[in-house]
Design a protein around this motif. Sequence first.
Motif, mmCIF file in Angstrom:
data_model
loop_
_atom_site.group_PDB
_atom_site.id
_atom_site.type_symbol
_atom_site.label_atom_id
_atom_site.label_comp_id
_atom_site.label_asym_id
_atom_site.label_seq_id
_atom_site.Cartn_x
_atom_site.Cartn_y
_atom_site.Cartn_z
ATOM 1 N N MET A 25 0.836 -1.207 0.000
ATOM 2 C CA MET A 25 0.000 0.000 0.000
ATOM 3 C C MET A 25 0.873 1.260 0.000
ATOM 4 S SD MET A 25 -3.136 -1.043 -0.059
ATOM 5 C CE MET A 25 -4.020 0.420 0.470
ATOM 6 N N TYR A 26 1.918 1.243 0.793
ATOM 7 C CA TYR A 26 2.804 2.410 0.873
ATOM 8 C C TYR A 26 3.518 2.649 -0.457
ATOM 9 C CZ TYR A 26 6.548 5.472 2.452
ATOM 10 O OH TYR A 26 7.424 6.527 2.584
ATOM 11 N N SER A 27 3.982 1.535 -1.080
ATOM 12 C CA SER A 27 4.720 1.667 -2.345
ATOM 13 C C SER A 27 3.812 2.127 -3.471
ATOM 14 C CB SER A 27 5.358 0.319 -2.700
ATOM 15 O OG SER A 27 5.998 0.377 -3.947
ATOM 16 N N ALA A 28 2.570 1.633 -3.499
ATOM 17 C CA ALA A 28 1.676 1.957 -4.614
ATOM 18 C C ALA A 28 1.017 3.310 -4.443
ATOM 19 C CB ALA A 28 0.606 0.871 -4.745
ATOM 20 N N VAL A 29 0.651 3.678 -3.241
ATOM 21 C CA VAL A 29 -0.133 4.904 -3.029
ATOM 22 C C VAL A 29 0.775 6.098 -2.748
ATOM 23 C CG1 VAL A 29 -1.884 6.000 -1.587
ATOM 24 C CG2 VAL A 29 -2.108 3.585 -2.212
ATOM 25 N N VAL A 30 1.748 5.899 -1.863
ATOM 26 C CA VAL A 30 2.569 7.045 -1.447
ATOM 27 C C VAL A 30 3.721 7.265 -2.423
ATOM 28 C CG1 VAL A 30 3.990 8.000 0.403
ATOM 29 C CG2 VAL A 30 1.928 6.685 0.951
ATOM 30 N N LEU A 31 4.501 6.199 -2.689
ATOM 31 C CA LEU A 31 5.682 6.351 -3.533
ATOM 32 C C LEU A 31 5.351 6.241 -5.021
ATOM 33 C CD1 LEU A 31 8.244 4.216 -1.469
ATOM 34 C CD2 LEU A 31 7.874 6.699 -1.400
ATOM 35 N N GLU A 32 4.220 5.646 -5.333
ATOM 36 C CA GLU A 32 3.775 5.446 -6.715
ATOM 37 C C GLU A 32 4.827 4.702 -7.538
ATOM 38 O OE1 GLU A 32 2.650 9.182 -8.346
ATOM 39 O OE2 GLU A 32 0.863 9.373 -7.083
ATOM 40 N N ARG A 33 5.444 3.710 -6.915
ATOM 41 C CA ARG A 33 6.421 2.861 -7.614
ATOM 42 C C ARG A 33 5.712 1.533 -7.931
ATOM 43 N NH1 ARG A 33 12.071 3.847 -4.276
ATOM 44 N NH2 ARG A 33 12.215 6.122 -4.676
ATOM 45 N N TYR A 34 5.174 1.501 -9.136
ATOM 46 C CA TYR A 34 4.292 0.393 -9.497
ATOM 47 C C TYR A 34 5.048 -0.904 -9.771
ATOM 48 C CZ TYR A 34 1.043 4.240 -9.857
ATOM 49 O OH TYR A 34 0.289 5.337 -9.570
ATOM 50 N N LEU A 35 6.277 -0.788 -10.313
ATOM 51 C CA LEU A 35 7.045 -2.007 -10.564
ATOM 52 C C LEU A 35 7.385 -2.701 -9.248
ATOM 53 C CD1 LEU A 35 8.427 -3.844 -12.590
ATOM 54 C CD2 LEU A 35 10.480 -2.399 -12.426
ATOM 55 N N ARG A 36 7.798 -1.881 -8.271
ATOM 56 C CA ARG A 36 8.081 -2.459 -6.946
ATOM 57 C C ARG A 36 6.803 -3.055 -6.355
ATOM 58 N NH1 ARG A 36 10.889 1.287 -2.538
ATOM 59 N NH2 ARG A 36 12.540 1.196 -4.127
ATOM 60 N N SER A 37 5.685 -2.401 -6.652
ATOM 61 C CA SER A 37 4.412 -2.907 -6.128
ATOM 62 C C SER A 37 4.084 -4.282 -6.702
ATOM 63 C CB SER A 37 3.280 -1.927 -6.457
ATOM 64 O OG SER A 37 3.515 -0.678 -5.843
ATOM 65 N N VAL A 38 4.447 -4.473 -7.993
ATOM 66 C CA VAL A 38 4.210 -5.786 -8.608
ATOM 67 C C VAL A 38 5.021 -6.858 -7.883
ATOM 68 C CG1 VAL A 38 4.524 -7.160 -10.695
ATOM 69 C CG2 VAL A 38 3.620 -4.834 -10.859
ATOM 70 N N TYR A 39 6.287 -6.515 -7.584
ATOM 71 C CA TYR A 39 7.117 -7.468 -6.835
ATOM 72 C C TYR A 39 6.501 -7.771 -5.454
ATOM 73 C CZ TYR A 39 10.764 -6.653 -10.327
ATOM 74 O OH TYR A 39 11.471 -6.565 -11.480
ATOM 75 N N MET A 40 5.969 -6.707 -4.862
ATOM 76 C CA MET A 40 5.368 -6.885 -3.541
ATOM 77 C C MET A 40 4.148 -7.811 -3.622
ATOM 78 S SD MET A 40 7.291 -5.261 -1.493
ATOM 79 C CE MET A 40 6.262 -5.405 -0.072
ATOM 80 N N VAL A 41 3.373 -7.682 -4.699
ATOM 81 C CA VAL A 41 2.203 -8.562 -4.884
ATOM 82 C C VAL A 41 2.649 -10.009 -4.999
ATOM 83 C CG1 VAL A 41 0.353 -9.195 -6.474
ATOM 84 C CG2 VAL A 41 0.730 -6.795 -5.887
ATOM 85 N N VAL A 42 3.748 -10.225 -5.764
ATOM 86 C CA VAL A 42 4.266 -11.593 -5.913
ATOM 87 C C VAL A 42 4.671 -12.155 -4.552
ATOM 88 C CG1 VAL A 42 6.110 -12.991 -6.900
ATOM 89 C CG2 VAL A 42 5.003 -11.219 -8.287
ATOM 90 N N PHE A 43 5.377 -11.318 -3.748
ATOM 91 C CA PHE A 43 5.785 -11.771 -2.410
ATOM 92 C C PHE A 43 4.569 -12.096 -1.530
ATOM 93 C CE2 PHE A 43 9.917 -9.352 -3.096
ATOM 94 C CZ PHE A 43 10.646 -10.512 -3.279
#
Length: 450
Positions: A25-43
């Motif tokens: 949530m922090y990576s996607a909403v605050v930092l808006e780093r979507y690629l990292r968010s994809v990795y986070m979803v995989v994790f």
Amino acid sequence: MVYKNVKLNVLFRLLILMTLIGMLMYSAVVLERYLRSVYMVVFIVLASIEFLWYVDKTNRDLGNFLLALLHNDFTTRFSGSHKGKSQQHLYSSFNAINDKFRQLNAEREVLFLHQQMLVQHVNVGIISFDSNGKIHLFNDALKRMFQQPHLHLRSINDLAKINPELLKTVQNIKAGERQLIKINLETDLLQLAIQATEFTLKGKYFKLISAQDIKGELEEKELEAWQKLIRVLTHEIMNSVVPITSLSDTLHLIVENQRNSEEPISDKTMTDIGLGLEAIHNRSKGLVNFTETYKNLTRIPPPRFAKVSAQELVERMQTLLRPRLEEAKVPLLVDVPEEDVFFLADVQLIEQVLINILKNALEALEEQDHPHITLNVNQSREGKTLISVKDNGPGIPPEVLDRIFVPFYTTKDEGSGIGLSLSRQIMLQHKGSLQCSSAVGEGTVFTMSF
């Protein structure tokens, strides 16, 4: 301890999942780093799969453990190697429980085998069947008894192949009863004592039958009874025959002397001959009466069973014997339950037994200080009706007590010696018993059991 470790593991995995979701949530909403968010979803997906696998693995192992218990399979082993500490504790507990159940099962099997060995080696035939007549147990003694080593019984009706009377007895005998039957085999005669008990196991009715061949014991007792009877008969007959023989010899000698004498027969000689003939006549008449008494002893009429009130029976005894009790100044103490006791019997025959026992008690108290008789009625735990007559007389010596039921045995000058023998026969016809217990100086108790 195991539960606590499992709980910590679950909480730890939930904490990781919540942390990963928070980071997503922090990576996607605050930092808006979507690629990292994809990795986070995989994790997160991988962590969720691992969490579900962990929970499912624990549940699956627990289910397998419970199924093994359900099917009495205590051989399954659970390995905790290469797993977490909590899993090792859990599987160690599973294995410990399995070991305990396996030990209990082994002990139960040993106990069962021990009981089976006892059942198979006792010298009494045993058979157990349920309410449908299906046989669940019969032992080797039963096979030996009927001389059929390959006997197979599946239903109680199979007993008809051995003997129809045996089947009828086994079906109709009630719990606590004892019946005697005779069975003819090809080469032998069995005299069986059949006993029954009933029980319920896991809600299912069972009847357990025991059968014992008592032919040898009966023959031994019969021989002993005949020996006692012959001794008594010999004693009674010789008491009459010896005087008759002696008198006849004397009279014969008197007649021979008179025949050889030229003197006329004297009045004294005639008197002696008359007295001798009278004595012979009396003794001969006594022998005839003795044999008639013996014949009567063997002709007891079969009982006519009817419902008998114990209270009414006792009241009749009091009325019948009141004159003699008052004359002898012997009180009759009565102990009867408030709630009347009923039993099946031939009341006339039972009154005869009671009168005989009460008269014997009165005679035993003739020279006793403060005499009294107690007439008691009660019921045993097995449901038998017990009527006892107790006196505080001198008691019966052991050597006499052993013979009191032998026909014609008596210690009285004018006794016939058949009263107690007749009474016991009447009780046996009622499928009951008449027992006597006595101690010198303490009194005597006769107990009738129905």
